[in-house]
Write a protein that holds these residues in place. Structure first.
Motif, PDB file in Angstrom:
ATOM      1  N   GLN A   1      -0.701  51.560  44.811  1.00  0.00           N
ATOM      2  CA  GLN A   1       0.237  51.393  45.913  1.00  0.00           C
ATOM      3  C   GLN A   1       1.517  52.181  45.700  1.00  0.00           C
ATOM      4  O   GLN A   1       2.131  52.688  46.646  1.00  0.00           O
ATOM      5  N   SER A   2       1.951  52.338  44.445  1.00  0.00           N
ATOM      6  CA  SER A   2       3.241  52.957  44.134  1.00  0.00           C
ATOM      7  C   SER A   2       3.246  54.471  44.264  1.00  0.00           C
ATOM      8  O   SER A   2       4.220  55.043  44.764  1.00  0.00           O
ATOM      9  N   ILE A   3       2.174  55.145  43.822  1.00  0.00           N
ATOM     10  CA  ILE A   3       2.278  56.611  43.739  1.00  0.00           C
ATOM     11  C   ILE A   3       1.099  57.393  44.324  1.00  0.00           C
ATOM     12  O   ILE A   3       1.196  58.618  44.481  1.00  0.00           O
ATOM     13  N   CYS A   4      -0.009  56.734  44.641  1.00  0.00           N
ATOM     14  CA  CYS A   4      -1.204  57.495  45.023  1.00  0.00           C
ATOM     15  C   CYS A   4      -1.208  57.890  46.499  1.00  0.00           C
ATOM     16  O   CYS A   4      -0.716  57.162  47.355  1.00  0.00           O
ATOM     17  N   ASP A   5      -1.804  59.053  46.774  1.00  0.00           N
ATOM     18  CA  ASP A   5      -2.013  59.513  48.144  1.00  0.00           C
ATOM     19  C   ASP A   5      -3.324  58.967  48.697  1.00  0.00           C
ATOM     20  O   ASP A   5      -3.385  58.512  49.836  1.00  0.00           O
ATOM     21  N   ARG A   6      -4.375  59.028  47.876  1.00  0.00           N
ATOM     22  CA  ARG A   6      -5.678  58.495  48.269  1.00  0.00           C
ATOM     23  C   ARG A   6      -6.239  57.653  47.136  1.00  0.00           C
ATOM     24  O   ARG A   6      -5.812  57.767  45.986  1.00  0.00           O
ATOM     25  N   VAL A   7      -7.213  56.816  47.483  1.00  0.00           N
ATOM     26  CA  VAL A   7      -7.790  55.920  46.488  1.00  0.00           C
ATOM     27  C   VAL A   7      -9.280  55.783  46.725  1.00  0.00           C
ATOM     28  O   VAL A   7      -9.760  55.857  47.861  1.00  0.00           O
ATOM     29  N   ALA A   8     -10.013  55.606  45.641  1.00  0.00           N
ATOM     30  CA  ALA A   8     -11.433  55.264  45.703  1.00  0.00           C
ATOM     31  C   ALA A   8     -11.637  53.984  44.915  1.00  0.00           C
ATOM     32  O   ALA A   8     -11.044  53.792  43.851  1.00  0.00           O
ATOM     33  N   VAL A   9     -12.461  53.097  45.452  1.00  0.00           N
ATOM     34  CA  VAL A   9     -12.781  51.833  44.787  1.00  0.00           C
ATOM     35  C   VAL A   9     -14.156  51.980  44.159  1.00  0.00           C
ATOM     36  O   VAL A   9     -15.129  52.294  44.855  1.00  0.00           O
ATOM     37  N   ILE A  10     -14.237  51.763  42.853  1.00  0.00           N
ATOM     38  CA  ILE A  10     -15.503  51.913  42.148  1.00  0.00           C
ATOM     39  C   ILE A  10     -16.055  50.542  41.785  1.00  0.00           C
ATOM     40  O   ILE A  10     -15.322  49.653  41.361  1.00  0.00           O
ATOM     41  N   HIS A  11     -17.367  50.380  41.990  1.00  0.00           N
ATOM     42  CA  HIS A  11     -18.026  49.096  41.713  1.00  0.00           C
ATOM     43  C   HIS A  11     -19.462  49.378  41.297  1.00  0.00           C
ATOM     44  O   HIS A  11     -20.196  50.084  42.000  1.00  0.00           O
ATOM     45  N   GLU A  12     -19.830  48.869  40.133  1.00  0.00           N
ATOM     46  CA  GLU A  12     -21.186  49.040  39.604  1.00  0.00           C
ATOM     47  C   GLU A  12     -21.615  50.502  39.593  1.00  0.00           C
ATOM     48  O   GLU A  12     -22.732  50.856  39.958  1.00  0.00           O
ATOM     49  N   GLY A  13     -20.689  51.375  39.181  1.00  0.00           N
ATOM     50  CA  GLY A  13     -21.008  52.781  38.978  1.00  0.00           C
ATOM     51  C   GLY A  13     -21.003  53.654  40.210  1.00  0.00           C
ATOM     52  O   GLY A  13     -21.364  54.828  40.139  1.00  0.00           O
ATOM     53  N   GLY A  14     -20.570  53.117  41.353  1.00  0.00           N
ATOM     54  CA  GLY A  14     -20.540  53.913  42.581  1.00  0.00           C
ATOM     55  C   GLY A  14     -19.249  53.677  43.356  1.00  0.00           C
ATOM     56  O   GLY A  14     -18.553  52.683  43.151  1.00  0.00           O
ATOM     57  N   ILE A  15     -18.921  54.602  44.244  1.00  0.00           N
ATOM     58  CA  ILE A  15     -17.743  54.470  45.088  1.00  0.00           C
ATOM     59  C   ILE A  15     -18.128  53.639  46.314  1.00  0.00           C
ATOM     60  O   ILE A  15     -19.017  54.025  47.073  1.00  0.00           O
ATOM     61  N   VAL A  16     -17.441  52.514  46.515  1.00  0.00           N
ATOM     62  CA  VAL A  16     -17.777  51.622  47.624  1.00  0.00           C
ATOM     63  C   VAL A  16     -16.784  51.739  48.776  1.00  0.00           C
ATOM     64  O   VAL A  16     -17.063  51.272  49.890  1.00  0.00           O
ATOM     65  N   GLU A  17     -15.618  52.342  48.519  1.00  0.00           N
ATOM     66  CA  GLU A  17     -14.626  52.534  49.580  1.00  0.00           C
ATOM     67  C   GLU A  17     -13.667  53.636  49.152  1.00  0.00           C
ATOM     68  O   GLU A  17     -13.323  53.754  47.977  1.00  0.00           O
ATOM     69  N   GLU A  18     -13.249  54.457  50.116  1.00  0.00           N
ATOM     70  CA  GLU A  18     -12.398  55.603  49.792  1.00  0.00           C
ATOM     71  C   GLU A  18     -11.577  55.986  51.017  1.00  0.00           C
ATOM     72  O   GLU A  18     -12.033  55.859  52.154  1.00  0.00           O
ATOM     73  N   GLY A  19     -10.356  56.477  50.774  1.00  0.00           N
ATOM     74  CA  GLY A  19      -9.526  56.935  51.880  1.00  0.00           C
ATOM     75  C   GLY A  19      -8.057  56.952  51.518  1.00  0.00           C
ATOM     76  O   GLY A  19      -7.676  56.686  50.368  1.00  0.00           O
ATOM     77  N   PRO A  20      -7.196  57.279  52.488  1.00  0.00           N
ATOM     78  CA  PRO A  20      -5.745  57.198  52.260  1.00  0.00           C
ATOM     79  C   PRO A  20      -5.365  55.790  51.826  1.00  0.00           C
ATOM     80  O   PRO A  20      -5.941  54.810  52.298  1.00  0.00           O
ATOM     81  N   VAL A  21      -4.390  55.686  50.928  1.00  0.00           N
ATOM     82  CA  VAL A  21      -4.029  54.372  50.388  1.00  0.00           C
ATOM     83  C   VAL A  21      -3.617  53.405  51.493  1.00  0.00           C
ATOM     84  O   VAL A  21      -4.026  52.241  51.485  1.00  0.00           O
ATOM     85  N   SER A  22      -2.848  53.874  52.467  1.00  0.00           N
ATOM     86  CA  SER A  22      -2.395  52.986  53.536  1.00  0.00           C
ATOM     87  C   SER A  22      -3.576  52.426  54.326  1.00  0.00           C
ATOM     88  O   SER A  22      -3.596  51.251  54.689  1.00  0.00           O
ATOM     89  N   GLU A  23      -4.582  53.243  54.555  1.00  0.00           N
ATOM     90  CA  GLU A  23      -5.755  52.804  55.326  1.00  0.00           C
ATOM     91  C   GLU A  23      -6.588  51.801  54.542  1.00  0.00           C
ATOM     92  O   GLU A  23      -6.984  50.756  55.053  1.00  0.00           O
ATOM     93  N   VAL A  24      -6.849  52.119  53.276  1.00  0.00           N
ATOM     94  CA  VAL A  24      -7.668  51.237  52.444  1.00  0.00           C
ATOM     95  C   VAL A  24      -6.925  49.942  52.136  1.00  0.00           C
ATOM     96  O   VAL A  24      -7.507  48.850  52.136  1.00  0.00           O
ATOM     97  N   PHE A  25      -5.630  50.055  51.899  1.00  0.00           N
ATOM     98  CA  PHE A  25      -4.827  48.909  51.513  1.00  0.00           C
ATOM     99  C   PHE A  25      -4.631  47.930  52.668  1.00  0.00           C
ATOM    100  O   PHE A  25      -4.711  46.721  52.490  1.00  0.00           O
ATOM    101  N   LEU A  26      -4.393  48.460  53.848  1.00  0.00           N
ATOM    102  CA  LEU A  26      -4.093  47.596  54.990  1.00  0.00           C
ATOM    103  C   LEU A  26      -5.337  47.181  55.764  1.00  0.00           C
ATOM    104  O   LEU A  26      -5.315  46.172  56.482  1.00  0.00           O
ATOM    105  N   LYS A  27      -6.441  47.943  55.642  1.00  0.00           N
ATOM    106  CA  LYS A  27      -7.669  47.602  56.350  1.00  0.00           C
ATOM    107  C   LYS A  27      -8.877  47.686  55.406  1.00  0.00           C
ATOM    108  O   LYS A  27      -9.783  48.486  55.597  1.00  0.00           O
ATOM    109  N   PRO A  28      -8.871  46.872  54.363  1.00  0.00           N
ATOM    110  CA  PRO A  28      -9.975  46.930  53.392  1.00  0.00           C
ATOM    111  C   PRO A  28     -11.292  46.472  54.016  1.00  0.00           C
ATOM    112  O   PRO A  28     -11.310  45.575  54.853  1.00  0.00           O
TER     113      PRO A  28
END
Length: 338
Positions: free
Chosen positions: A205-232
């Motif tokens: 939340q503090s410094i990233c432009d984009r984020v990917a969420v990793i779970h069980e060895g794969g990416i399950v969600e990805e996008g701009p931090v504001s989008e992922v953070f506010l609409k998970p």
């Protein structure tokens, strides 16, 4: 700048196999700060170590700066690694070397002339604010100072990419913020591509432009931090946000406050300048609806302010519906939850 294609990493033999990464693909753009967040055992550390081939993937391709690292020979790979800096959770400093010599270490290995090393190390000491600690040893430093040495050492070879392996998880909150601010300054000053892994939503939340969420060895969600953070969307993302989204500067009230059966419960999200505008009060004055705030927080995503409210509306159905419509027309995200 970084592109991972179908990355798979399997440990063990046929009798006991552990799949750390499974067909993972990811792209990090040049000059951005990209975060990867996940629980312990999700594959974060394996992922970041595959980028500089400290761990060689079982399958897949690793591209950095337009070069496929998995196709390089030993000598070529060493040269390419010099342009990939890395900082670690537990600093990995040489205990018998001074701060100066720790920072100089990668340059010394490359056979850089002493005069050039001295100039570069002094520049980096100034950058990370450790000019007065040049002759100290790691045991004489605080955790934050040790990490600053680690950052300076990672920058010594003027890398194109900086990898951060849980770089703040061993630090207290105040020191964490100072290190994050330093990384943000480095990114802005040198246009350096930074990829960091963490289990702390605050870091993302503090410094990233984009984020990917990793779970069980794969990416399950990805996008701009504001989008992922506010609409998970994924349950793992929601777990991180529900746990970490309200900080010391936020306000959190019990969501289970009793409310009349005829009231409508709504989540409202504000982003950017709207966070500080009196949009809600303007709208309810226009529609005549009564409201009560049951839960709320105001914070920032990198440099962008946001607000999240859980509001109970009371009034005629038509008036409440009009209220929600007007809020949406003012570019607020509105979700009826009860």
């Amino acid at each position: 700048m970084i592109e991972l294609k179908g990355l798979t990493k399997v440990y063990g033999s046929k009798k006991k196999v552990t799949t750390a990464l499974s067909g993972l693909s990811l792209t990090v753009d040049k000059g951005e700060i990209f975060g990867v967040i996940g629980h312990s055992g999700a594959g974060k550390s394996t992922l970041i170590r595959c980028i500089n081939l400290l761990e060689r993937p079982t399958e897949g391709e690793v591209w950095v700066g337009g070069v496929e690292l998995t196709k390089l020979g030993k000598r070529e790979l060493q040269q390419k690694r010099s342009k990939i800096g890395m900082i670690f959770q537990h600093f990995n400093l040489l205990s018998s070397a001074t701060v100066y010599n720790n920072i100089a270490f990668p340059l010394t290995l490359n056979g850089t002339p002493k005069a050039v090393i001295k100039e570069r190390v002094n520049e980096l000491l100034a950058l990370v604010g450790l000019e007065e600690h040049s002759d100290k040893f790691p045991a004489q430093l605080s955790g934050g100072q040790k990490q600053r040495v680690g950052i300076a050492r990672a920058l010594a070879s003027d890398p194109d990419v900086l990898l951060c392996d849980e770089a703040t998880s061993a630090l207290d909150p105040q020191t964490t913020d100072s290190i994050l601010n330093l990384l943000l300054d480095i990114n802005k000053k040198f246009k350096l591509t930074i990829l960091l892994i963490t289990h702390e939503m605050h870091v993302i939340q503090s410094i990233c432009d984009r984020v990917a969420v990793i779970h069980e060895g794969g990416i399950v969600e990805e996008g701009p931090v504001s989008e992922v953070f506010l609409k998970p969307k994924h349950f793992v993302t929601k777990e991180f946000i529900n746990r970490d989204s309200v900080g010391d500067d936020g306000v959190k009230l019990a969501a289970s406050v009793p409310r009349p059966e005829w009231a409508k419960l709504v989540k409202i999200t504000f982003l950017g300048a709207k966070t500080y505008e009196s949009v809600l009060s303007q709208v309810v004055r226009e529609t005549g609806v009564n409201f009560a705030i049951l839960q709320g927080t105001i914070s920032t995503i990198k440099d962008v302010p946001y607000g999240k409210l859980t509001v109970s509306f009371e009034g005629e159905d038509s008036a409440v519906d009009k209220t929600l419509k007007l809020l949406q027309e003012r570019d607020l995200d509105v979700e009826v939850i009860g």
